[in-house]
Design a protein around this motif. Structure first.
Motif, PDB file in Angstrom:
ATOM      1  N   ARG A  94       0.644  -9.832  -0.107  1.00  0.00           N
ATOM      2  CA  ARG A  94      -0.050  -9.756  -1.388  1.00  0.00           C
ATOM      3  C   ARG A  94      -0.220  -8.296  -1.803  1.00  0.00           C
ATOM      4  O   ARG A  94      -0.037  -7.950  -2.960  1.00  0.00           O
ATOM      5  N   GLU A  95      -0.576  -7.420  -0.842  1.00  0.00           N
ATOM      6  CA  GLU A  95      -0.746  -5.994  -1.136  1.00  0.00           C
ATOM      7  C   GLU A  95       0.572  -5.391  -1.603  1.00  0.00           C
ATOM      8  O   GLU A  95       0.610  -4.594  -2.534  1.00  0.00           O
ATOM      9  N   ARG A  96       1.683  -5.778  -0.961  1.00  0.00           N
ATOM     10  CA  ARG A  96       2.990  -5.255  -1.341  1.00  0.00           C
ATOM     11  C   ARG A  96       3.335  -5.674  -2.766  1.00  0.00           C
ATOM     12  O   ARG A  96       3.811  -4.863  -3.568  1.00  0.00           O
ATOM     13  N   ARG A 124       1.266  -6.470  -5.177  1.00  0.00           N
ATOM     14  CA  ARG A 124       0.378  -5.747  -6.082  1.00  0.00           C
ATOM     15  C   ARG A 124       0.882  -4.318  -6.280  1.00  0.00           C
ATOM     16  O   ARG A 124       0.928  -3.817  -7.393  1.00  0.00           O
ATOM     17  N   PHE A 125       1.305  -3.680  -5.186  1.00  0.00           N
ATOM     18  CA  PHE A 125       1.811  -2.313  -5.260  1.00  0.00           C
ATOM     19  C   PHE A 125       3.076  -2.252  -6.116  1.00  0.00           C
ATOM     20  O   PHE A 125       3.214  -1.393  -6.981  1.00  0.00           O
ATOM     21  N   SER A 152      -0.964   1.965   8.393  1.00  0.00           N
ATOM     22  CA  SER A 152      -0.337   0.747   7.882  1.00  0.00           C
ATOM     23  C   SER A 152       0.389   1.051   6.581  1.00  0.00           C
ATOM     24  O   SER A 152       0.277   2.147   6.029  1.00  0.00           O
ATOM     25  N   ILE A 153       1.100   0.050   6.090  1.00  0.00           N
ATOM     26  CA  ILE A 153       1.833   0.226   4.841  1.00  0.00           C
ATOM     27  C   ILE A 153       0.882   0.525   3.685  1.00  0.00           C
ATOM     28  O   ILE A 153       1.253   1.234   2.739  1.00  0.00           O
ATOM     29  N   THR A 154      -0.344   0.034   3.766  1.00  0.00           N
ATOM     30  CA  THR A 154      -1.292   0.317   2.683  1.00  0.00           C
ATOM     31  C   THR A 154      -1.641   1.799   2.618  1.00  0.00           C
ATOM     32  O   THR A 154      -1.944   2.310   1.540  1.00  0.00           O
ATOM     33  N   ASP A 155      -1.573   2.500   3.751  1.00  0.00           N
ATOM     34  CA  ASP A 155      -1.788   3.951   3.736  1.00  0.00           C
ATOM     35  C   ASP A 155      -0.653   4.652   2.982  1.00  0.00           C
ATOM     36  O   ASP A 155      -0.884   5.616   2.252  1.00  0.00           O
ATOM     37  N   TYR A 181       1.206   3.164   0.614  1.00  0.00           N
ATOM     38  CA  TYR A 181       1.003   2.788  -0.789  1.00  0.00           C
ATOM     39  C   TYR A 181      -0.075   3.658  -1.439  1.00  0.00           C
ATOM     40  O   TYR A 181       0.095   4.134  -2.564  1.00  0.00           O
ATOM     41  N   ASP A 182      -1.191   3.854  -0.753  1.00  0.00           N
ATOM     42  CA  ASP A 182      -2.279   4.662  -1.311  1.00  0.00           C
ATOM     43  C   ASP A 182      -1.829   6.093  -1.578  1.00  0.00           C
ATOM     44  O   ASP A 182      -2.189   6.694  -2.589  1.00  0.00           O
ATOM     45  N   ARG A 234       0.346   6.018  -4.686  1.00  0.00           N
ATOM     46  CA  ARG A 234      -0.498   5.813  -5.868  1.00  0.00           C
ATOM     47  C   ARG A 234      -1.176   7.119  -6.280  1.00  0.00           C
ATOM     48  O   ARG A 234      -1.274   7.430  -7.470  1.00  0.00           O
TER      49      ARG A 234
END
Length: 162
Positions: free
Chosen positions: A2-4, A6-7, A126-129, A131-132, A135
């Motif tokens: 879901r995060e991917r 959204r990104f 993680s991948i969210t790091d 992505y952040d 961004r």
């Protein structure tokens, strides 16, 4: 996943935003060129140094453009999951130096049960790091990312960092 999604939706229009000139005091505007590299952890061979591939790519980029080794408009960022560090390789003075931007918990085989990453995942990059980080570039310096490379394993849903 879901995060991917959204990104990907969030960055879909970034290619149309352009702001590639930045002025340093007393200097001609520079066109920033940011190169981002993500080195995952090889769970099948913990001795495999995937960040070495990233560094090799950086060297190739620097060799390709005359003067790039001391040009501050070339910015390199390495997300090293195994070491647990986000590092920059930028010009300081008249040479390039590595500096830590962020630190995380390093990944080792001790984080795994067989092939499953299920032991002590807290604090691991993680991948969210990633992505952040991207961004933030989109907010502060849109249009400057030239490459985003992932070195590691993958599956139909994307790259595998651990």
């Amino acid at each position: 996943m879901r995060e991917r999604n959204r990104f990907e939706h969030e960055i879909a229009d970034l290619e149309f935003e352009r702001s590639d000139t930045h002025t340093l005091p007393g200097k001609v505007p520079l066109k920033m060129k940011r190169y981002l590299f993500v080195a995952s952890f090889d769970h099948e061979d913990a001795t495999h140094n995937l960040s070495g591939y990233c560094i090799n790519r950086i060297k190739r980029i620097l060799r390709k453009t005359r003067g790039a080794d001391t040009d501050p408009s070339f910015s390199f960022t390495l997300f090293d999951v195994k070491q647990g560090r986000i590092k920059s390789f930028d010009v300081s003075g008249k040479k390039r130096v590595w500096s830590d931007l962020s630190t995380f918990t390093p990944v080792t085989r001790a984080n795994y049960t067989g092939r499953v990453f299920d032991k002590s995942p807290a604090g691991v990059m993680s991948i969210t790091d990633v992505y952040d980080f991207i961004r933030n570039i989109g907010r502060t310096d849109p249009g400057t990312v030239q490459e985003l490379n992932f070195f590691g394993h993958g599956w139909h849903g994307g790259p595998i960092l651990v």
